[in-house]
Motif scaffolding. Structure first.
Motif, PDB file in Angstrom:
ATOM      1  N   PHE A  14       4.854  16.527  28.382  1.00  0.00           N
ATOM      2  CA  PHE A  14       4.795  17.793  27.631  1.00  0.00           C
ATOM      3  C   PHE A  14       4.043  17.605  26.320  1.00  0.00           C
ATOM      4  O   PHE A  14       3.229  18.437  25.923  1.00  0.00           O
ATOM      5  CB  PHE A  14       6.199  18.327  27.376  1.00  0.00           C
ATOM      6  CG  PHE A  14       7.017  18.368  28.631  1.00  0.00           C
ATOM      7  CD1 PHE A  14       6.619  19.149  29.703  1.00  0.00           C
ATOM      8  CD2 PHE A  14       8.157  17.593  28.767  1.00  0.00           C
ATOM      9  CE1 PHE A  14       7.339  19.174  30.874  1.00  0.00           C
ATOM     10  CE2 PHE A  14       8.883  17.606  29.938  1.00  0.00           C
ATOM     11  CZ  PHE A  14       8.480  18.393  30.997  1.00  0.00           C
ATOM     12  N   GLY A  30       1.506  24.774  29.397  1.00  0.00           N
ATOM     13  CA  GLY A  30       2.027  23.477  29.810  1.00  0.00           C
ATOM     14  C   GLY A  30       3.464  23.297  29.347  1.00  0.00           C
ATOM     15  O   GLY A  30       4.405  23.448  30.128  1.00  0.00           O
ATOM     16  N   LYS A 230      16.439  27.815  24.712  1.00  0.00           N
ATOM     17  CA  LYS A 230      15.802  28.784  25.610  1.00  0.00           C
ATOM     18  C   LYS A 230      16.374  30.179  25.404  1.00  0.00           C
ATOM     19  O   LYS A 230      15.671  31.168  25.376  1.00  0.00           O
ATOM     20  CB  LYS A 230      16.038  28.413  27.081  1.00  0.00           C
ATOM     21  CG  LYS A 230      15.973  26.967  27.392  1.00  0.00           C
ATOM     22  CD  LYS A 230      14.589  26.415  27.301  1.00  0.00           C
ATOM     23  CE  LYS A 230      14.696  24.911  27.348  1.00  0.00           C
ATOM     24  NZ  LYS A 230      13.501  24.215  27.034  1.00  0.00           N
TER      25      LYS A 230
HETATM   26  N1  GLN Z   1      11.588  21.621  28.526  1.00  0.00           N
HETATM   27  C1  GLN Z   1      10.232  21.853  28.157  1.00  0.00           C
HETATM   28  C2  GLN Z   1       9.367  21.801  29.386  1.00  0.00           C
HETATM   29  O1  GLN Z   1       9.829  21.499  30.456  1.00  0.00           O
HETATM   30  C3  GLN Z   1       9.679  20.902  27.157  1.00  0.00           C
HETATM   31  C4  GLN Z   1      10.597  20.013  26.438  1.00  0.00           C
HETATM   32  C5  GLN Z   1       9.926  18.795  25.909  1.00  0.00           C
HETATM   33  O2  GLN Z   1       8.766  18.821  25.517  1.00  0.00           O
HETATM   34  N2  GLN Z   1      10.627  17.701  25.893  1.00  0.00           N
HETATM   35  O3  GLN Z   1       8.214  22.058  29.279  1.00  0.00           O
END
Ligand code: GLN
Ligand code: PMP
Length: 386
Positions: A14, A30, A230
């Protein structure tokens, strides 16, 4: 184990994709984070808490105002009675809840069963705990669990069955038969069910969430994990929590206190204010996200992808094979230049076997403004002509 082959720390997929989006000026579908702020009440409560001097270490289990709000929330939405003083723990996001739980429960060599694809931190933390990671594939086109594969994966060596419902990256919502089988297998093999429910309020198509701990016989062996990130579009605040029987909470707290000790004092009352918002807030958040799912899904189809139909979460899975791209890793690397958009290859959530099978699949996040999703869709239509 978390270092790349060159001995350096590899950034998470990520972080890598967000950096790519920033570097290339691309639309970032992304990393899953919203591009708009959450409810005013929640933001104002954090500002007020800072101004009111809520700026020092909170209590180790979390501030009572949040522990009590979590208990009220679980009662209001799911009918679960929790003792906020002993059965709830506040954590630095769901990420720390997962880490502390697995580090507390898993002994070297113990097996942890997850669905596959799986959220990246699962594999990493199972590794940190010296556990063995077994997976149950979610099979397309709807990414469902084959009960026989689930039965084969859970054995007497299984210490934890780690679920994620609704599921990142596929958007799957587990059906009743799968959930019941998980509870049956957990009993038969004396395993703990750890359930990551961070997308609990982001379900579509008339579905509603209910924690697996509400099934008969599940509660005494379940750890339920969620997060404010979220639900209230505050992913940067890192306020999460878990609920479990008191003895399990104590075991997890013993680890958690040496990970972060505590976190986010002024954000704790703010997330408590969020959890107490009226039902309408939660319903509208899900409806708005469902519309975004539909906008991006239609855009992806128009661009030549075939898409899954996620029933929850922030994400849609798009197959690029029909566009002539069989390698999503390669496509995602080139997507900024080809279309000014960033996505994440599903293989990033898989071990090698399933990664090969799912090599043409890309995860796109739709938790973005409608105009951004429309612009991304338009830009992606250019892929056909290349
Ligand atoms: N949960 C988010 C995703 O799946 C990102 C979380 C993260 O960057 N650790 O994109
Ligand atoms: N679990 C899942 C399935 C996720 O998608 C995420 C990331 N958003 C997390 C856990 C981590 O949540 P948090 O940001 O609260 O640590």
């Amino acid at each position: 184990m978390l270092l790349g082959s060159d001995g350096h720390l590899a950034p998470t997929i990520f972080a890598e994709m967000s950096a790519l989006a920033q570097r290339s000026g691309s639309i970032n579908l992304g990393q899953g984070f919203p591009d708009e702020d959450g409810p005013r009440e929640v933001l104002d409560a954090a500002v007020k808490a800072i101004r009111d001097g809520v700026n020092q270490y909170p209590p180790g289990r979390g501030m009572p105002i949040l522990l009590e709000a979590v208990a009220r929330h679980q009662k209001r939405f799911y009918g679960i009675d929790l003792d906020p003083a002993t059965e709830v723990l506040v954590t630095a996001g769901a990420t720390e809840a997962l880490a502390a739980t697995l580090l507390a429960l898993v002994e070297p060599g113990d097996e942890v069963v997850t669905l596959e694809p799986f959220y990246d931190s699962y594999g990493a933390v199972i590794g940190l705990a010296d556990g063995v990671h077994r997976t149950v594939p979610l099979r397309g086109p709807d990414f469902t669990v084959d009960p026989d594969e689930l039965r084969r994966a859970v054995t007497d060596r299984t210490r934890v069955i780690l679920l994620n419902d609704p599921h990142n990256p596929t958007g799957t919502v587990l059906d009743a038969a799968t959930r019941e089988l998980v509870v049956e297998l957990a009993h038969r093999h004396d395993a703990i069910i750890v359930s990551d429910e961070v997308y609990e309020h982001l379900l579509f198509d008339g579905l509603t969430h209910s924690p697996i701990s509400t099934l008969p016989g599940a509660r005494e062996r379940s750890v339920t994990i969620s997060s404010g990130g979220k639900t209230f579009s505050t992913t940067g605040w890192k306020i999460g929590w878990l609920s479990a029987p008191a003895a399990l909470v104590d075991q997890i707290l013993a680890v958690k206190q040496f990970l972060t000790y505590v976190n986010g004092a002024p954000f704790q009352p703010a997330i408590a204010a969020g959890l107490d918002l009226p039902d309408g807030y939660f319903a509208e958040a899900a409806a708005a996200l469902e519309h975004k799912r539909d906008v991006l899904s239609a855009g992806l189809v128009a661009a030549g992808f075939s898409v899954s139909r996620p029933h929850g979460s922030y994400f849609v899975v798009a197959d690029a094979a029909g566009l002539g791209y069989s390698d999503a890793v390669d496509l995602c690397r080139r997507l900024p230049e080809l279309a000014g958009v960033v996505g994440v290859p599903i293989s990033a959530f898989c071990h090698a076997d399933l990664a090969a099978e799912y090599s043409s699949l890309v995860r796109f996040a739709f938790c973005k403004r409608i105009d951004v999703l429309e612009r991304a869709s338009t830009q992606l239509t250019g892929l056909r002509s290349r």
